[in-house]
Design a protein around this motif. Structure first.
Motif, short mmCIF file in Angstrom:
data_model
loop_
_atom_site.label_atom_id
_atom_site.label_comp_id
_atom_site.label_asym_id
_atom_site.label_seq_id
_atom_site.Cartn_x
_atom_site.Cartn_y
_atom_site.Cartn_z
N TYR A 1 0.86 -1.19 0.00
CA TYR A 1 0.00 0.00 0.00
C TYR A 1 0.90 1.24 0.00
O TYR A 1 1.23 1.79 1.05
CB TYR A 1 -0.91 0.01 1.23
N ALA B 1 -4.75 -7.88 -5.72
CA ALA B 1 -4.38 -6.46 -5.62
C ALA B 1 -5.38 -5.69 -4.76
O ALA B 1 -5.28 -4.47 -4.65
CB ALA B 1 -4.32 -5.82 -7.01
N ASN B 2 -6.32 -6.39 -4.15
CA ASN B 2 -7.30 -5.78 -3.25
C ASN B 2 -7.33 -6.53 -1.93
O ASN B 2 -6.89 -7.68 -1.85
CB ASN B 2 -8.71 -5.81 -3.87
N THR C 1 0.88 -5.89 -6.55
CA THR C 1 0.42 -5.17 -7.74
C THR C 1 1.08 -5.66 -9.02
O THR C 1 0.73 -5.21 -10.11
CB THR C 1 0.69 -3.67 -7.58
N GLU C 2 2.04 -6.56 -8.88
CA GLU C 2 2.71 -7.11 -10.05
C GLU C 2 3.28 -8.47 -9.69
O GLU C 2 3.43 -8.82 -8.51
CB GLU C 2 3.84 -6.19 -10.52
N GLN D 1 -8.60 -4.37 -11.92
CA GLN D 1 -7.42 -3.55 -11.65
C GLN D 1 -6.30 -3.78 -12.66
O GLN D 1 -5.25 -3.17 -12.56
CB GLN D 1 -6.90 -3.84 -10.24
N PHE D 2 -6.57 -4.62 -13.66
CA PHE D 2 -5.55 -4.93 -14.66
C PHE D 2 -6.14 -4.81 -16.07
O PHE D 2 -6.39 -5.82 -16.74
CB PHE D 2 -4.99 -6.34 -14.43
N PHE E 1 -3.42 -0.31 -5.61
CA PHE E 1 -2.97 0.64 -6.62
C PHE E 1 -3.34 2.07 -6.25
O PHE E 1 -4.45 2.33 -5.78
CB PHE E 1 -3.58 0.31 -7.98
N LYS E 2 -2.41 2.98 -6.49
CA LYS E 2 -2.68 4.39 -6.25
C LYS E 2 -3.72 4.92 -7.23
O LYS E 2 -4.60 5.71 -6.87
CB LYS E 2 -1.37 5.19 -6.38
N ASP E 3 -3.66 4.46 -8.48
CA ASP E 3 -4.60 4.90 -9.50
C ASP E 3 -5.72 3.87 -9.70
O ASP E 3 -6.12 3.57 -10.82
CB ASP E 3 -3.88 5.14 -10.82
N PHE E 4 -6.22 3.33 -8.59
CA PHE E 4 -7.18 2.23 -8.65
C PHE E 4 -8.45 2.60 -9.39
O PHE E 4 -9.03 1.77 -10.09
CB PHE E 4 -7.52 1.77 -7.23
N ARG F 1 -7.86 2.63 -13.16
CA ARG F 1 -7.70 1.23 -13.58
C ARG F 1 -9.05 0.53 -13.62
O ARG F 1 -9.31 -0.29 -14.51
CB ARG F 1 -6.76 0.50 -12.60
#
Length: 621
Positions: A185, A306-307, A322-323, A404-405, A438-441, A444
């Protein structure tokens, strides 16, 4: 005259022998310096050897990074008070471990839950005491402190900014702060710990009277930097990546019934598989799409997600990221072991009372795969190869993603049905419910819905209703539906999975089936191109379908699985040039599965199981 002659003779003698005089004086001064130095050093050694560790005498030298040997640490405190704020119990465990270490130093120690402590009355007293206060605080949702530490942190923040309290209110407090959090996070990593540091510094008026026992912030920063550099060096050197499933994680997931595969995959037997083996009915996918629940394998090639959704039925025991940064297994290995482990679990039902022999035999031949067990399957770099393997084995694919992807969704090859979880319709509610890494969730999320609209095969929005969280956002949901243009919309009441320290959900957040029906009716009024097609009361779930699946007045939400396998084989043989659409493999929905039918989505060929003290109903309702 004689006196003068004598005095003159002495002066001449001194002058002639002046070098000897200078040497004697220099020797005397040197001897005095040596005596003084030796005396002072002996006194210091004497004091140090007789010093009690808990004595208030001594120096207040700071121990650098906790690396000084124990015998060299000069402690002059009356005791240590350890305050912890914990959501899942990690900070509490750290506090107890630290207390044991302090006790070994013969120092009195007290462990205090922040939720049981009044800082306004007690913390000010610590400024004049000889205690050291250690704060261990976790970071919870959206960078906030856990519930047990909420009031403590709120008071600290308000006191730091309240001119009536005064900047010197906590001046003299000796403290250390240790933050716990997940570095994935990025925006909220250890923000609760930063609140303590910032507020305490402001309270002290920026003076040097606030002594941080260990500069933990710098240490943690250096550790993270060193870790990143090490990973880069290992990557450049071709070093093998670590496994996703750690020993502790393996133990936790195994206890929950997971059959783990390789280093990052898993399979588990669904309760609806067990139910249909006994002839007690199938899941909502049987009602909506015609799958055979006893022939469905629930699996995932990626346990990571990612959540950290508040309603996660795995209680957040799976890893997050996140990756992809772990060791990777080949899809052939994953599928082979998944089928073997699934079949072994099915065989355990042989001879079990109520299990139908014919269905047990059918269940050994897997026909469907729900890639929704846990985590984010689309994160797996070889997901397309894995899906192709499933299709080559005649297994249909229902793949679920948490939106998110978006690029991975675009690159995904045809699956039988592609789901996107739409757990909220606004940025803030999505942040609260899904707790994305993700910061830009949000961007996304929107891009994932747009990517879904580009797919030609069957697509589904899956809405999970959480009462008091996301049931009042009908118009916003309608806007998102127009963005992704899904073929189907599943609306389901959240399933309560028991009390968990990682979530604040209770049974009060679970909507009644009637409330879900009312929500779907209202949503359908905002969507002229959709209608309510199916219902599965037992799962508290309804299905909205696009009008293109209503042919000659009949809903065709079921899937012709044989036809799908033919189409996907042609697609693969042509190298992707021969495409097909969702309309090419539909099948008629049976009357009992339709919304409004007296069966309420329960297959009349099965017998619905009733718990004790309830009448047995054989009507299929």
């Amino acid at each position: 005259m004689d006196m003068w002659s004598y005095f003159y003779t002495c002066l001449v003698s001194v002058w002639l022998h002046r070098l000897y005089v200078y040497s004697a004086v220099a020797f005397g001064i040197s001897l005095w310096i040596v005596i003084q130095f030796t005396t002072t050093r002996t006194k210091r050694k004497g004091k140090k050897s007789h010093r009690n560790p808990s004595s208030p005498e001594g120096t207040s030298d700071k121990v650098g990074n906790g690396c000084a040997p124990r015998q060299a640490q000069e402690v002059h405190v009356a005791g240590v008070k350890i305050f912890y704020g914990s959501q899942t119990g990690t900070a509490k465990r750290f506090a107890k471990a630290l207390a044991e270490a302090v006790t070994s130093l013969n120092l009195p120690v007290e462990v205090i839950n922040m939720g049981d402590y009044d800082p306004e009355d007690g913390l000010a007293e610590e400024t004049s005491s000889r205690n050291i206060c250690v704060f261990l605080v976790a970071t919870y949702t959206e960078g906030q402190p856990p519930e047990s530490a909420a009031w403590f942190c709120k008071w600290l923040e308000e006191a730091a900014n309240d001119f009536r309290v005064g900047k010197s209110f906590l001046q003299g407090l000796r403290y250390a702060v240790f933050g716990l959090g997940n570095s994935a996070y990025v925006d909220h990593y250890n923000t609760a710990e930063e609140l303590f540091e910032t507020s305490s510094e402001e309270e002290a008026g920026g003076t040097d009277s606030v002594v941080d026992v260990e500069d933990l912030g710098n240490i943690m920063g250096n550790m993270k930097k060193a870790k990143r550099e090490q990973e880069l060096q290992e990557g450049a050197a071709g070093a093998e990546r670590r496994e996703m499933i750690t020993p502790a994680l393996r133990e936790a997931l195994t206890k929950q019934g997971y059959k783990l595969i390789g280093s990052h995959s898993g399979v588990k037997l669904c309760r609806w598989t067990k139910s249909m083996l006994r002839g007690r009915g199938g899941c909502y996918k049987h009602t909506f799409y015609g799958i055979e629940s006893h022939r469905c394998m629930e699996a995932t090639p990626s346990l990571a997600c990612a959540n950290k959704c508040v309603f996660c039925w795995r209680h957040h025991t799976n890893p997050v990221g996140t990756e992809w940064r772990w060791k990777m297994d080949q899809p052939e290995l994953i599928l082979q072991e998944a089928l073997e482990k699934h079949q072994n679990m099915i065989r355990q039902f042989k001879g079990v009372s109520g299990v139908k022999a014919a269905r047990l035999e059918e269940a050994l031949a897997v026909k469907h795969c729900a890639l929704s067990l846990v985590g984010e399957p689309i994160m797996y770099p070889h997901i397309n190869s894995f899906v192709r393997l499933l299709h080559q084995h005649g297994i249909s694919t229902f793949l679920v993603t948490n939106a998110q992807f978006p690029e991975e969704i675009r690159r995904l090859e045809p699956v039988t049905q592609l789901y996107v979880s739409v757990d909220a319709s606004t940025k803030e509610s999505l942040r609260r419910i899904d707790r994305p890494l993700f910061k830009d969730f949000w961007q996304r999320f929107l891009d994932s819905l747009k990517a879904l609209a580009e797919k030609q095969q069957r697509t589904v929005y899956r809405l999970t209703l959480v009462k008091a969280w996301n049931v009042d956002e009908l118009k916003a949901y309608a806007d998102l539906i127009s963005l992704g243009k899904p073929d189907f919309i599943e609306v389901k009441g959240v399933t309560y999975c028991g009390e968990s320290s990682a979530s604040s959900l209770t049974m009060a957040n679970v909507p009644w089936h009637g409330e879900v029906v009312s929500f779907v009716r209202e949503l359908a009024r905002l969507l002229p191109d959709y209608g309510i097609a199916c219902e599965h009361e037992h799962s508290n779930c309804l299905l909205l379908a696009h009008s293109k699946f209503q042919v000659d007045g009949e809903w065709r939400t079921w899937i012709d699985y044989g036809r799908f396998q033919e189409l996907v084989r042609e697609h693969q043989r042509s190298g992707g040039s021969r495409t097909f659409t969702a309309a090419d493999y539909t099948a008629r929905t049976p009357p009992w599965a339709l919304f409004g039918a007296r069966e309420r989505g329960f297959d009349p060929l099965d017998v619905r199981f009733q718990r004790k003290n309830k009448a047995r109903d054989i009507s299929g309702c």
